[in-house]
Design a protein around this motif. Structure first.
Motif, PDB file in Angstrom:
ATOM      1  N   LEU A   1       1.477  -1.372   0.131  1.00  0.00           N
ATOM      2  CA  LEU A   1       0.459  -0.033  -0.120  1.00  0.00           C
ATOM      3  C   LEU A   1       0.763   1.041   0.266  1.00  0.00           C
ATOM      4  CD1 LEU A   1      -3.071  -1.048   2.592  1.00  0.00           C
ATOM      5  CD2 LEU A   1      -2.909  -1.048  -0.168  1.00  0.00           C
ATOM      6  N   TYR A   2       1.793   0.925   0.461  1.00  0.00           N
ATOM      7  CA  TYR A   2       2.769   2.213   0.059  1.00  0.00           C
ATOM      8  C   TYR A   2       3.391   2.493  -1.286  1.00  0.00           C
ATOM      9  CZ  TYR A   2       5.193   2.814   4.832  1.00  0.00           C
ATOM     10  OH  TYR A   2       5.031   3.573   6.383  1.00  0.00           O
ATOM     11  N   GLU A   3       2.712   1.636  -2.469  1.00  0.00           N
ATOM     12  CA  GLU A   3       3.265   1.848  -3.807  1.00  0.00           C
ATOM     13  C   GLU A   3       1.655   1.786  -4.517  1.00  0.00           C
ATOM     14  OE1 GLU A   3       6.624   0.662  -5.080  1.00  0.00           O
ATOM     15  OE2 GLU A   3       6.449   2.310  -3.640  1.00  0.00           O
ATOM     16  N   ALA A   4       1.855   2.993  -5.374  1.00  0.00           N
ATOM     17  CA  ALA A   4       0.765   3.654  -5.864  1.00  0.00           C
ATOM     18  C   ALA A   4      -0.185   2.058  -6.947  1.00  0.00           C
ATOM     19  CB  ALA A   4       1.099   4.332  -7.092  1.00  0.00           C
ATOM     20  N   ASP A   5       0.972   1.226  -7.451  1.00  0.00           N
ATOM     21  CA  ASP A   5       0.170   0.294  -8.091  1.00  0.00           C
ATOM     22  C   ASP A   5      -1.257  -0.221  -7.862  1.00  0.00           C
ATOM     23  OD1 ASP A   5       0.161  -2.029 -10.692  1.00  0.00           O
ATOM     24  OD2 ASP A   5       0.931  -3.352  -8.711  1.00  0.00           O
ATOM     25  N   ALA A   6      -0.783  -1.150  -6.117  1.00  0.00           N
ATOM     26  CA  ALA A   6      -2.348  -1.429  -6.099  1.00  0.00           C
ATOM     27  C   ALA A   6      -3.714  -0.834  -6.042  1.00  0.00           C
ATOM     28  CB  ALA A   6      -1.814  -1.571  -4.413  1.00  0.00           C
ATOM     29  N   TRP A   7      -3.551   0.549  -5.986  1.00  0.00           N
ATOM     30  CA  TRP A   7      -3.944   1.111  -5.456  1.00  0.00           C
ATOM     31  C   TRP A   7      -4.962   1.690  -7.035  1.00  0.00           C
ATOM     32  CZ3 TRP A   7      -5.856   3.378  -0.782  1.00  0.00           C
ATOM     33  CH2 TRP A   7      -4.640   3.556   0.177  1.00  0.00           C
TER      34      TRP A   7
ATOM     35  N   THR B   1      -3.170   7.153   6.124  1.00  0.00           N
ATOM     36  CA  THR B   1      -1.653   8.217   4.994  1.00  0.00           C
ATOM     37  C   THR B   1      -0.995   7.541   3.829  1.00  0.00           C
ATOM     38  OG1 THR B   1       0.465   7.375   6.491  1.00  0.00           O
ATOM     39  CG2 THR B   1      -1.168   9.300   7.514  1.00  0.00           C
ATOM     40  N   LEU B   2      -1.743   5.893   3.956  1.00  0.00           N
ATOM     41  CA  LEU B   2      -0.686   5.663   2.817  1.00  0.00           C
ATOM     42  C   LEU B   2      -1.201   5.631   1.440  1.00  0.00           C
ATOM     43  CD1 LEU B   2      -1.189   2.092   4.279  1.00  0.00           C
ATOM     44  CD2 LEU B   2       1.028   3.193   4.314  1.00  0.00           C
ATOM     45  N   ALA B   3      -2.032   6.609   0.836  1.00  0.00           N
ATOM     46  CA  ALA B   3      -3.054   7.083   0.136  1.00  0.00           C
ATOM     47  C   ALA B   3      -1.513   7.997  -0.623  1.00  0.00           C
ATOM     48  CB  ALA B   3      -3.782   6.897  -0.813  1.00  0.00           C
ATOM     49  N   SER B   4      -1.791   9.048   0.341  1.00  0.00           N
ATOM     50  CA  SER B   4      -0.960  10.057   0.366  1.00  0.00           C
ATOM     51  C   SER B   4       0.649   9.882  -0.391  1.00  0.00           C
ATOM     52  CB  SER B   4      -1.203  10.857   1.045  1.00  0.00           C
ATOM     53  OG  SER B   4      -2.873  11.510   1.327  1.00  0.00           O
TER      54      SER B   4
ATOM     55  N   VAL C   1      -0.854   8.944  -4.066  1.00  0.00           N
ATOM     56  CA  VAL C   1      -2.559   8.550  -4.981  1.00  0.00           C
ATOM     57  C   VAL C   1      -3.621   9.351  -4.035  1.00  0.00           C
ATOM     58  CG1 VAL C   1      -1.738   7.104  -7.587  1.00  0.00           C
ATOM     59  CG2 VAL C   1      -2.309   6.241  -4.483  1.00  0.00           C
ATOM     60  N   PRO C   2      -3.853  10.428  -3.486  1.00  0.00           N
ATOM     61  CA  PRO C   2      -4.064  10.957  -2.769  1.00  0.00           C
ATOM     62  C   PRO C   2      -5.904  10.018  -3.454  1.00  0.00           C
ATOM     63  CG  PRO C   2      -3.253  12.809  -3.301  1.00  0.00           C
ATOM     64  CD  PRO C   2      -2.023  11.439  -3.910  1.00  0.00           C
ATOM     65  N   GLU C   3      -5.903  10.376  -3.887  1.00  0.00           N
ATOM     66  CA  GLU C   3      -7.434  10.929  -4.625  1.00  0.00           C
ATOM     67  C   GLU C   3      -8.167   9.122  -4.577  1.00  0.00           C
ATOM     68  OE1 GLU C   3      -5.160  10.144  -7.898  1.00  0.00           O
ATOM     69  OE2 GLU C   3      -4.356  11.466  -6.439  1.00  0.00           O
ATOM     70  N   LEU C   4      -7.383   8.482  -4.215  1.00  0.00           N
ATOM     71  CA  LEU C   4      -7.857   7.405  -4.660  1.00  0.00           C
ATOM     72  C   LEU C   4      -8.058   6.495  -3.128  1.00  0.00           C
ATOM     73  CD1 LEU C   4      -5.475   5.418  -7.689  1.00  0.00           C
ATOM     74  CD2 LEU C   4      -8.149   6.491  -7.170  1.00  0.00           C
ATOM     75  N   ALA C   5      -7.855   7.040  -2.156  1.00  0.00           N
ATOM     76  CA  ALA C   5      -7.756   6.813  -0.791  1.00  0.00           C
ATOM     77  C   ALA C   5      -9.282   5.667  -0.597  1.00  0.00           C
ATOM     78  CB  ALA C   5      -7.474   8.611   0.061  1.00  0.00           C
ATOM     79  N   GLY C   6      -9.922   6.642  -1.058  1.00  0.00           N
ATOM     80  CA  GLY C   6     -11.107   6.268  -0.938  1.00  0.00           C
ATOM     81  C   GLY C   6     -11.393   4.496  -1.080  1.00  0.00           C
ATOM     82  N   ARG C   7     -10.562   3.859  -1.719  1.00  0.00           N
ATOM     83  CA  ARG C   7     -10.654   2.748  -2.429  1.00  0.00           C
ATOM     84  C   ARG C   7     -10.714   2.012  -1.160  1.00  0.00           C
ATOM     85  NH1 ARG C   7      -8.738   2.423  -8.432  1.00  0.00           N
ATOM     86  NH2 ARG C   7     -10.011   3.559  -9.903  1.00  0.00           N
TER      87      ARG C   7
END
Length: 257
Positions: free
Chosen positions: A130-136, A162-165, A169-175
């Protein structure tokens, strides 16, 4: 004794005690050390008599970090963790040069939701992912389940939001749906049974608002070996299969040994 050509000696740069029995620590990162989120590496410590003890540990840190981070529990009378728990900043640990493991996102094809089921220190590889953008970006929903006995053992709970930011990819935090599970305390709004029981009774799916679906769900399991085996067996009765290189499925587990 492990051949010195197979490992480097690294310095502990940071040490954090979550509870008297749970701790995380960071080490310097060996030059040229590369890994995929979800993989593990063998760590070694030297005992007073000069002998070495080695154990596998998943990386908590991301491949882009300039350090390695690990999450551990003190096993009563454990040969390795008893020695490790005595260490602190500036002390040395040995790090095998080659990362291992199959709990990586490339095990899967397709899927709309990623379920990450963990107990205790089995949370570690999922934090790395979750530190990486790929999964998000790849999954529409990310369900992170962390089952512990007491609420004080919910390590990284302040980091998880805070992991999405951090991944850019803070815009994907809701996932992300974070599901703490505490089995020996009754807490409002927090599930209180073991993972297998929560799946058997449908409570986990109801709580998250998603079903385990063969077409959409991809499931990763890490933690207590009994939980891993039992959860795998339970999902197998629903038609889920272990994902292999030659035969992609819906489940990935880690086998350290």
């Amino acid at each position: 004794m492990v051949d010195k050509a197979r490992y480097t000696t690294e310095t502990i740069s940071d040490w954090h005690a979550w509870t008297p029995k749970l701790f995380s620590f960071r080490t310097t990162r060996p030059d040229g050390f590369h890994f995929v989120p979800g993989q593990f590496v063998r760590l070694g410590v030297e005992k007073a008599d000069g002998t070495q003890v080695w154990r596998p540990y998943s990386m908590v840190s991301a491949p882009r970090h300039d350090y390695l981070e690990f999450y551990s529990i003190v096993v009563p009378h454990g040969e390795f963790t008893t020695e490790l728990a005595r260490l602190g900043g500036g002390d040395k640990v040995m790090v095998n040069k080659v990362p291992l493991g199959f709990l990586t996102l490339d095990r899967f094809e397709g899927g709309g939701e990623l379920w990450m089921l963990s107990t205790g220190t089995g949370l570690a590889p999922f934090i790395s992912m979750l530190y990486e953008a790929d999964a998000w970006r790849r999954f529409e929903k990310l369900v992170l389940v962390h089952c512990v006995r007491e609420s004080v053992e919910l390590a990284y709970r302040n980091v998880i939001p805070t992991l999405a930011s951090d991944a850019g990819v803070p815009e994907l935090a809701g996932r992300l749906v974070y599901v703490p599970v505490v089995t020996r305390e009754a807490l409002p709004g927090v599930l209180g049974h073991r993972v297998t029981r929560l799946i058997e009774g449908g409570e986990l799916e109801a709580h998250v608002g998603l079903d385990f679906d063969l077409e959409r769900s991809r499931v990763m399991i890490c933690g207590n070996p009994e939980m891993v085996d039992d959860t795998h067996a339970l999902l197998k009765t629903r038609g889920f299969a272990l994902s292999k290189r030659a035969a992609p499925g819906q489940i990935a587990v880690e086998q350290y040994w």
